[in-house]
Structures are given as structure tokens and as C-alpha cells.
Design an enzyme around this catalytic site. Structure first.
Site, PDB file in Angstrom:
ATOM      1  N   THR A  40       0.817  -1.215   0.000  1.00  0.00           N
ATOM      2  CA  THR A  40       0.000   0.000   0.000  1.00  0.00           C
ATOM      3  C   THR A  40       0.854   1.271   0.000  1.00  0.00           C
ATOM      4  O   THR A  40       1.966   1.271   0.548  1.00  0.00           O
ATOM      5  CB  THR A  40      -0.916   0.007   1.244  1.00  0.00           C
ATOM      6  OG1 THR A  40      -1.483   1.304   1.415  1.00  0.00           O
ATOM      7  CG2 THR A  40      -0.159  -0.337   2.522  1.00  0.00           C
ATOM      8  N   ASP A  41       0.284   2.342  -0.524  1.00  0.00           N
ATOM      9  CA  ASP A  41       1.001   3.636  -0.486  1.00  0.00           C
ATOM     10  C   ASP A  41       1.095   4.181   0.936  1.00  0.00           C
ATOM     11  O   ASP A  41       1.845   5.123   1.200  1.00  0.00           O
ATOM     12  CB  ASP A  41       0.339   4.661  -1.430  1.00  0.00           C
ATOM     13  CG  ASP A  41      -1.084   5.047  -1.063  1.00  0.00           C
ATOM     14  OD1 ASP A  41      -1.610   4.549  -0.052  1.00  0.00           O
ATOM     15  OD2 ASP A  41      -1.679   5.859  -1.800  1.00  0.00           O
ATOM     16  N   GLU A  42       0.326   3.583   1.876  1.00  0.00           N
ATOM     17  CA  GLU A  42       0.356   4.097   3.247  1.00  0.00           C
ATOM     18  C   GLU A  42       1.708   3.885   3.927  1.00  0.00           C
ATOM     19  O   GLU A  42       2.000   4.520   4.931  1.00  0.00           O
ATOM     20  CB  GLU A  42      -0.747   3.443   4.086  1.00  0.00           C
ATOM     21  CG  GLU A  42      -2.106   3.673   3.482  1.00  0.00           C
ATOM     22  CD  GLU A  42      -3.222   3.836   4.489  1.00  0.00           C
ATOM     23  OE1 GLU A  42      -2.951   3.865   5.693  1.00  0.00           O
ATOM     24  OE2 GLU A  42      -4.370   3.958   4.038  1.00  0.00           O
TER      25      GLU A  42
HETATM   26  O1  DAU Z   1      -3.955   4.201   0.327  1.00  0.00           O
HETATM   27  C1  DAU Z   1      -4.220   2.840   0.222  1.00  0.00           C
HETATM   28  C2  DAU Z   1      -5.027   2.477   1.409  1.00  0.00           C
HETATM   29  O2  DAU Z   1      -6.263   3.101   1.274  1.00  0.00           O
HETATM   30  C3  DAU Z   1      -5.205   0.991   1.617  1.00  0.00           C
HETATM   31  O3  DAU Z   1      -3.982   0.388   1.847  1.00  0.00           O
HETATM   32  C4  DAU Z   1      -6.101   0.756   2.808  1.00  0.00           C
HETATM   33  O4  DAU Z   1      -6.353  -0.602   2.966  1.00  0.00           O
HETATM   34  C5  DAU Z   1      -7.390   1.492   2.632  1.00  0.00           C
HETATM   35  O5  DAU Z   1      -8.168   1.348   3.800  1.00  0.00           O
HETATM   36  C6  DAU Z   1      -7.166   2.944   2.324  1.00  0.00           C
HETATM   37  O6  DAU Z   1      -6.745   3.682   3.471  1.00  0.00           O
HETATM   38  P1  DAU Z   1      -7.442   5.059   3.888  1.00  0.00           P
HETATM   39  O7  DAU Z   1      -7.339   5.201   5.338  1.00  0.00           O
HETATM   40  O8  DAU Z   1      -6.977   6.179   3.046  1.00  0.00           O
HETATM   41  O9  DAU Z   1      -8.941   4.691   3.419  1.00  0.00           O
HETATM   42  P2  DAU Z   1     -10.357   4.897   4.087  1.00  0.00           P
HETATM   43  O10 DAU Z   1     -11.350   4.423   3.071  1.00  0.00           O
HETATM   44  O11 DAU Z   1     -10.457   4.345   5.434  1.00  0.00           O
HETATM   45  O12 DAU Z   1     -10.437   6.478   4.177  1.00  0.00           O
HETATM   46  C7  DAU Z   1     -10.261   7.320   3.063  1.00  0.00           C
HETATM   47  C8  DAU Z   1     -10.263   8.746   3.580  1.00  0.00           C
HETATM   48  O13 DAU Z   1     -11.572   9.043   4.056  1.00  0.00           O
HETATM   49  C9  DAU Z   1      -9.335   8.977   4.737  1.00  0.00           C
HETATM   50  O14 DAU Z   1      -8.766  10.280   4.660  1.00  0.00           O
HETATM   51  C10 DAU Z   1     -10.228   8.902   5.962  1.00  0.00           C
HETATM   52  C11 DAU Z   1     -11.563   9.422   5.437  1.00  0.00           C
HETATM   53  N1  DAU Z   1     -12.750   8.854   6.093  1.00  0.00           N
HETATM   54  C12 DAU Z   1     -12.855   7.495   6.135  1.00  0.00           C
HETATM   55  C13 DAU Z   1     -13.918   6.909   6.780  1.00  0.00           C
HETATM   56  C14 DAU Z   1     -14.042   5.403   6.850  1.00  0.00           C
HETATM   57  C15 DAU Z   1     -13.715   9.674   6.631  1.00  0.00           C
HETATM   58  O15 DAU Z   1     -13.640  10.915   6.558  1.00  0.00           O
HETATM   59  N2  DAU Z   1     -14.773   9.092   7.284  1.00  0.00           N
HETATM   60  C16 DAU Z   1     -14.924   7.741   7.379  1.00  0.00           C
HETATM   61  O16 DAU Z   1     -15.902   7.278   7.984  1.00  0.00           O
END
Ligand code: DAU
Length: 347
Positions: free
Chosen positions: A135-137
């Protein structure tokens, strides 16, 4: 079930975590892409592993499913032997940042120990190629510019730290044993069949139910979005043409702020902006990820999807498939949702 002849089989690949979101799309792509590859899917079917994602290929003659855990060395060794596996693509992982903040231990177990078990089983059995889906993380928060594969890892969440640790282990197998390993680092992926804990499917399904969309902090964080089919063609390209020992970034190049994506979802569904609720931010929330993808482009890959069109078709998929996500959201998910968002949404 027709038996594949030895001569016809191009690759005998173990796809771990093939019942998950990206793994299931990858598996389907491989089955379509050539007519000789044998695919064995090892999946523990934990909360986000879902055989509904694979209904259309379940009885495919070149597909086998094994229910098991990548941390279980005996299972892994036995299936590599039984199916004469020559390639491994490791998609199996705990992947949700918020869950890693609630309970980090499971991430170390699956993402680090699980990868270690697979690497060792692959080495002992003489598996030809090993691809680690990362992942890019692992690059951490990138305030300016774009992460290159040569950048140091600087993970900031337990999830990202576990993936970075796994990447280092994979690289150590190249240096120490000359194992033919490859690492892909993908950006934020979206599309059909994504477990609705992630941002896009959560916001789409909440909007469909006229529930609040919990936007963390100011909502100005940026992510580099890639459609799942582009991510999978990128992984397949690296598997086929990548140089062993190398890392390849795979990003969609579609940088958007969370707030914009939330609003775009509401616009597609014709729902009011008032559904967006700014809630307490995620702990240690990375503001921005962005990838430099020049290296993977030298292998002849580039993303095909236009973000707005792909977002629209994704939103429509969730609208058309309420049974798929309704089943998930009525189970274990409820307890998780209450734990993560209950207090946030009540204030
Ligand atoms: O970048 C690649 C990664 O992307 C993957 O390796 C991870 O498995 C994947 O979960 C994802 O990580 P993020 O933390 O960026 O994705 P997430 O969908 O959880 O959140 C995307 C963005 O949205 C992040 O800035 C947090 C925000 N968010 C997320 C959730 C679940 C919100 O504002 N509210 C929320 O309820």
C-alpha cells in the site's frame, strides 16, 4: 470438473485473500486474461472475506477454493505441494486503518506473521515468484510531491506499520535467499464489492439509507484514487513483467479531497449535502498520499478509468446491489459501526 493438462497450465498461482475486495477482482481478471492459469484461492473468510464476491467463478474449472489462514504454516505448505504452486500473490491482509487503531494486534498477526509464513513456505517449496500486495500508506503522510519507490518507509498507523514491516521482510528474502519477489504499492482503491467500512462504500451505502456521512475532521485530506480494475491490471502487469526484487507503485493519479468525493457521491444519488457530518478526526490521520507511478508505466501499464465516470458506475453498483451490502451491514458490522462512530455521531 475437467482436469487441466500439465502442458496447458501457464501458471499455478496461489492467491491469498481472494475472497476479499481486490483479491476477488484480481482472481476474475486472471481467469479472463489467459486460458491456462490454475488459481488456488486461500482465504480465512474473516469479516471482509466474502464468497458472494466469487459466485460467478466458483465452479470455474481452473479455480479452487481453500478455506484457511495464511498464518497456518501446515495448511500453506500442504496446498503449495498438493497444487504444485509456482507463484504466490499475497492479497490476504487486515487493511482498515480505523480497525488497526481499535485493535492493532490482529494486523501484526495477519500482515506480518502471515507474510512471513508464506515467504518461508514459498522458499522451502521452491515457488518461482512471490508478489506482495502492499500500500502507499507505508510512505506515510506526503505533504508535497509524490512518493517514489526509493523513498524510505515512514508508516504512521498500526496498519501501515504492519504492511511496511511485511515489505521489509519480503525484500529481505530477495537479498538473503535470492527469492524472486515483487512488491506493489497501491493507492486508495474503489469499485464494486468493497466492504462498506471504507470511505466510498460507507458513504454511498449510508447515503442510500439516508444516514449521516461521517466525514473526519475538516474533510480536506487528499487521497489518490484508483479503480479496482486498474489496480488489478497493474498487479498483473508487475507479476508478468516486473523485475524481481523491485517495488512498483500503482496509483490512479486521481487526487481528490474527501469532502469533494463525499459531495460527488451525494450529487450522483441526488441526496442533500446536509447528510455530511463533520465528526472527530481519525487519530494520526494522514493528510495526503500521492504516488509517482513512472516505474510501473515503463512496464506498459497505465490506468484506464476516469475518476468521475468510475465513481458514478461504482455508486450505481451499490444502488443496484442492496442485498450484497445489506447482508454485511446487518451483521458484525453494526457492532463495529457503533464502536467507531457511536460517540462521534451523537455529539
Ligand atoms: O492508500 C491505500 C489504502 O487506502 C489501503 O492500503 C487501505 O487498505 C485502505 O483502507 C485505504 O486507506 P485510507 O485510510 O486512506 O482509506 P479509508 O477508506 O479508510 O479512508 C479514506 C479517507 O476518508 C481517509 O482520509 C479517511 C476518510 N474517512 C474514512 C472513513 C471510513 C472519513 O472521513 N470518514 C470515514 O468514515
Amino acid at each position: 470438473m475437467p482436469k487441466e493438462t500439465k502442458k496447458a497450465v501457464a501458471m499455478r498461482i496461489l492467491v491469498t485473500g481472494g475472497a476479499g475486495f481486490i483479491g476477488s477482482h484480481f482472481l476474475r481478471l486472471l481467469l479472463k486474461r489467459d486460458n491456462a492459469t490454475l488459481i488456488v484461492n486461500l482465504d480465512a473468510l474473516r469479516y471482509s472475506g466474502n464468497l458472494d464476491n466469487l459466485r460467478d467463478v466458483a465452479s470455474h474449472p481452473r479455480y479452487r477454493f481453500v478455506h484457511g489462514d495464511i498464518c497456518d504454516a501446515k495448511t500453506v505448505e500442504a496446498l503449495i505441494k498438493a497444487h504444485r504452486i509456482d507463484t504466490i500473490a499475497n492479497f490476504a491482509a487486515e487493511t482498515h486503518v480505523d480497525r488497526s487503531i481499535l485493535e492493532p494486534a490482529g494486523f501484526v498477526r495477519t500482515d506480518v506473521i502471515g507474510t512471513a509464513v508464506l515467504l518461508e513456505a514459498a522458499r522451502t517449496a521452491g515457488v518461482r515468484r512471490f508478489l506482495q500486495v502492499s500500500t502507499d500508506e507505508v510512505y506515510g503522510d506526503v505533504s508535497t510531491g509524490r512518493s517514489k519507490e526509493s523513498d524510505p518507509v515512514a508508516p504512521r498507523s498500526p496498519y501501515a506499520a504492519s504492511k511496511a514491516a511485511a515489505d521489509l521482510l519480503v525484500q529481505s528474502y530477495f537479498t538473503t535467499y535470492g527469492a524472486q519477489v515483487l512488491i506493489t504499492r497501491g493507492s486508495n482503491t474503489f469499485g464494486p464489492n468493497q466492504y462498506p467500512e471504507k470511505f466510498i462504500p460507507l458513504f454511498v451505502t449510508n447515503a442510500l439509507e439516508d444516514q449521516a456521512l461521517p466525514l473526519y475532521g475538516d474533510g480536506l485530506q487528499q487521497r489518490d484514487w484508483i479503480h479496482v480494475e486498474d489496480h488489478c491490471t497493474g498487479i498483473a502487469t508487475v507479476l508478468e513483467r516486473g523485475t524481481p526484487g523491485e517495488i512498483y507503485n500503482i496509483g490512479g493519479g486521481c487526487e481528490r479531497r474527501n469532502k469533494e468525493v463525499a459531495q460527488a457521491i451525494l450529487n450522483i444519488l441526488g441526496k442533500p449535502g446536509a447528510l455530511i457530518r463533520h465528526v472527530t478526526d481519525r487519530l494520526g490521520h494522514d493528510r495526503r498520499y500521492a504516488l509517482n507511478c513512472e516505474k510501473v508505466r515503463t512496464l506498459g501499464w497505465q490506468p484506464q478509468a476516469n475518476f468521475e465516470d468510475a465513481l458514478k458506475s461504482t455508486v450505481l453498483w451499490y444502488q443496484d446491489n442492496p442485498r450484497w451490502w445489506g447482508k454485511i451491514k446487518s451483521g458484525e458490522f453494526r457492532e463495529y459501526y457503533e464502536r467507531l462512530y457511536g460517540a462521534r455521531l451523537s455529539t
